[in-house]
Design an enzyme around this catalytic site. Structure first.
Site, PDB file in Angstrom:
ATOM      1  N   SER A 164       0.749  -1.159  -0.038  1.00 40.75           N
ATOM      2  CA  SER A 164       0.179  -0.115   0.120  1.00 40.75           C
ATOM      3  C   SER A 164       0.848   1.216   0.135  1.00 40.75           C
ATOM      4  O   SER A 164       2.238   0.967   0.353  1.00 40.75           O
ATOM      5  CB  SER A 164      -0.832   0.021   1.258  1.00 40.75           C
ATOM      6  OG  SER A 164      -0.116   0.286   2.223  1.00 40.75           O
ATOM      7  N   LYS A 165       0.061   2.364  -0.276  1.00 33.98           N
ATOM      8  CA  LYS A 165       0.791   3.655  -0.084  1.00 33.98           C
ATOM      9  C   LYS A 165       1.468   3.849   1.143  1.00 33.98           C
ATOM     10  O   LYS A 165       2.882   4.287   1.365  1.00 33.98           O
ATOM     11  CB  LYS A 165      -0.202   4.632  -0.401  1.00 33.98           C
ATOM     12  CG  LYS A 165       0.616   6.200  -0.742  1.00 33.98           C
ATOM     13  CD  LYS A 165      -0.727   7.097  -1.089  1.00 33.98           C
ATOM     14  CE  LYS A 165      -1.105   7.926   0.144  1.00 33.98           C
ATOM     15  NZ  LYS A 165      -1.929   8.810  -0.049  1.00 33.98           N
ATOM     16  N   ARG A 166       0.870   3.264   2.065  1.00 39.39           N
ATOM     17  CA  ARG A 166       1.430   3.372   3.585  1.00 39.39           C
ATOM     18  C   ARG A 166       2.575   2.542   3.797  1.00 39.39           C
ATOM     19  O   ARG A 166       3.431   3.195   4.647  1.00 39.39           O
ATOM     20  CB  ARG A 166       0.289   3.326   4.460  1.00 39.39           C
ATOM     21  CG  ARG A 166      -0.235   4.439   5.200  1.00 39.39           C
ATOM     22  CD  ARG A 166      -1.401   4.202   6.259  1.00 39.39           C
ATOM     23  NE  ARG A 166      -2.492   3.784   5.607  1.00 39.39           N
ATOM     24  CZ  ARG A 166      -3.079   2.385   5.579  1.00 39.39           C
ATOM     25  NH1 ARG A 166      -2.601   1.625   6.555  1.00 39.39           N
ATOM     26  NH2 ARG A 166      -4.168   2.015   5.191  1.00 39.39           N
ATOM     27  N   GLY A 182       5.000   2.126   1.539  1.00 30.58           N
ATOM     28  CA  GLY A 182       6.196   3.007   1.009  1.00 30.58           C
ATOM     29  C   GLY A 182       6.503   4.065   1.819  1.00 30.58           C
ATOM     30  O   GLY A 182       7.704   4.152   2.167  1.00 30.58           O
ATOM     31  N   TYR A 228       4.084   5.293  -5.734  1.00 29.00           N
ATOM     32  CA  TYR A 228       3.386   5.684  -7.203  1.00 29.00           C
ATOM     33  C   TYR A 228       4.487   5.857  -8.221  1.00 29.00           C
ATOM     34  O   TYR A 228       5.700   5.898  -8.018  1.00 29.00           O
ATOM     35  CB  TYR A 228       2.845   7.213  -6.782  1.00 29.00           C
ATOM     36  CG  TYR A 228       1.756   7.113  -5.952  1.00 29.00           C
ATOM     37  CD1 TYR A 228       1.008   6.033  -5.486  1.00 29.00           C
ATOM     38  CD2 TYR A 228       0.785   8.285  -5.438  1.00 29.00           C
ATOM     39  CE1 TYR A 228      -0.410   5.841  -4.944  1.00 29.00           C
ATOM     40  CE2 TYR A 228      -0.179   8.274  -4.752  1.00 29.00           C
ATOM     41  CZ  TYR A 228      -0.747   6.842  -4.514  1.00 29.00           C
ATOM     42  OH  TYR A 228      -1.947   6.883  -3.782  1.00 29.00           O
TER      43      TYR A 228
END
Ligand code: GLU
Length: 506
Positions: A261-263, A265, A273
């Protein structure tokens, strides 16, 4: 199907930045299409006005452009099935939803948001489906005249699919083989919303049909929606035109536990992204691979290897090679763990592979972003040649190469100061004088001169070589020091010796 040209689509919802999994979906669609001489379509699925984010569509288009995955048809270039933005297709969906109602496959539901909220409170794990659809205010339960009256009065309502009871539905996924679902597990999804907009479920089926999509490759997270889509294809009488589906494996966290997930990263310190994404509302910036210094070639290459291989040990592939070698049979079912160190390895490989000319625009951009003026093109090319094997990220060209264009802002003083002597000051002052009058300015000559002078002065080469490097570069890194001096030129080398001596002896 009348003509069997392969047509695939990437159908993002413009809700924010593009996760690397999204770009992998684009890539696999693109590879599959190009491999079969087909067409790749970009369709913007923006029917959910609540989730619509300003700028997200332009961002997606930029990402595709950066990666070189150019759609054959899109909202920008148009095409025979325009428009390619679902919000602009709004009027055409109602007809299909009404047809489903008329044929008993869907129904009007008049429940207000408050009523639904109450129901969710009263009934644990409430699902608007076979278990509860008959307790609700919809055209399945209300008398016909009442339904007609409500419609006549313009009462807000949605149209929901009526999932069959006690049945199972299956289809053959190109990656997973046969997949089947119990219909009782699936709720009666909304197809048309109160504002007349279709939901994703209706729009995706209608548009895949109207746009003659032959293969739909999408993320595994869409698998639970497949039974709804299958039924819609069937109920709308289009089953023979249904695309073949492939649900691509998830991209997992580095430890393999769950979807990346973005979190993750942010927590683990790497981008998730494709490009930097700024949330205009919160001002939050989510970093991207591009700005961190990834080459598009490397980014695509590393994405290709997340869930696919060609059956050999080969790991580095160009886009053309991928088009040639890609096959759905070699896409794995299992999730692919993301490994940032490996991602960087791909980038370093691609930096080595690309020609200096090919790297030039990227490196020029890195310098421009850092405010370094590069006026001499030939010099830039030489610098790239000298340092490219030391760079993992494009941004490393700045750390590895900025000193060719500007004097070091600071010196690694701790590496010289403790061993500095007056004799060394004399050595460099005399070296400066020698270099000032040097006729030739070739690395080999400079080295010979330097070494002879070192011996003459009774130094060991190690005593003076490192300080010389730090004078020119600022730190203990970089290519062969005399190559650096040659590149800098006589005047600049002399100025740097002088300037550094001041700092070393202060
Ligand atoms: N609009 C969906 C998304 O945002 C598309 C899913 C599909 O490809 O069917 O990913």
């Amino acid at each position: 199907m009348a003509d069997n040209k392969v047509r695939v689509r990437f159908a993002p919802s413009p809700t924010g930045g593009l996760h690397l999994g999204g770009v992998r979906t684009v890539l696999f669609n693109y590879l599959f299409a190009k491999k079969h001489g087909g067409e790749f379509i970009l369709r913007i699925e923006d029917t959910d006005q609540n989730r619509y984010v300003e700028g997200a569509e332009a961002y997606i288009l930029n990402c595709l452009q950066w990666c070189g995955l150019t759609p054959d048809e899109s909202p920008v270039v148009g095409g025979p099935y325009s428009p390619y933005r679902q919000s602009e297709r709004k009027p055409l969906y109602r007809e299909y939803a009404e047809k489903l109602v008329a044929e008993g496959h869907a129904y009007y539901a008049f429940d207000t948001p408050e009523e639904l909220e109450q129901k969710r409170k009263d009934v644990p794990n409430f699902q608007y489906g076979h278990g509860h659809r008959y307790d609700m205010r919809n055209s399945l339960n209300l008398p016909l005249h009442e339904v007609e009256q409500l419609l006549h009065n313009g009462t807000p309502h949605v149209i929901r699919i009526k999932m069959p009871e006690d049945d199972s539905i299956s289809f053959k996924d190109m990656i997973r083989g046969y997949v089947s679902f119990e219909t009782n597990q699936v709720d009666d999804k909304v197809l048309l919303k109160a504002d007349g907009m279709p939901t994703y479920h209706l729009a995706v089926v209608v548009d895949d049909y109207l746009m003659k999509i032959t293969h739909a490759l999408r993320g595994e997270e869409w698998l639970p929606s497949a039974p709804v889509h299958l039924l819609l294809w069937e109920y709308l009488g289009w089953k023979d035109s249904m695309p073949q589906w492939a649900h691509l494996p998830l991209i997992l966290k580095p430890d393999g536990h769950g979807k990346l997930s973005k979190r993750d990263g942010a927590r683990l310190g790497f981008p998730v992204y494709a490009m930097n994404w700024e949330d205009k509302k919160t001002g939050e910036l989510t970093p991207g691979f591009r700005e961190l210094g990834f080459l598009p070639e490397a980014f695509l290459n590393l994405l290709a290897m997340l869930g696919w291989n060609d059956g050999t040990d080969q790991e580095v592939f160009s886009l053309d090679e991928l088009v040639e070698k890609f096959s759905m049979e070699r896409v794995s079912k299992a999730g692919a763990k993301f490994d940032f160190e490996k991602a960087k390895w791909f980038n370093a490989e691609w930096i080595k592979r690309l020609s200096v000319e090919g790297l030039k625009p990227y490196v020029a951009q890195v310098f421009a972003d850092k405010g370094v003026t590069v006026s001499d093109d030939a010099k830039l090319l030489k610098v790239i040649e000298l340092v490219k094997d030391r760079c993992v990220l494009l941004t490393d060209f700045y750390t590895q190469g900025a000193y060719f264009f500007e004097q070091p802002a600071e010196y690694d003083i701790n590496a010289v100061k403790p061993k500095w002597t007056d004799a060394k000051t004399d050595f460099f002052n005399e070296l400066k004088a020698k270099y000032t009058t040097a006729d030739a300015w070739q690395a080999a000559d400079l080295e010979t001169q330097f070494k002879e002078f070192t011996t003459e002065k009774g130094f060991k080469i190690g005593d003076v070589m490192l300080p010389f490097r730090i004078m020119l570069v600022g730190g203990k890194f970089g290519p062969h020091v005399f190559d650096i001096a040659e590149m800098l030129g006589k005047d600049e080398t002399v100025v740097r010796i002088e300037k550094a001596l001041e700092a070393f002896t202060a």
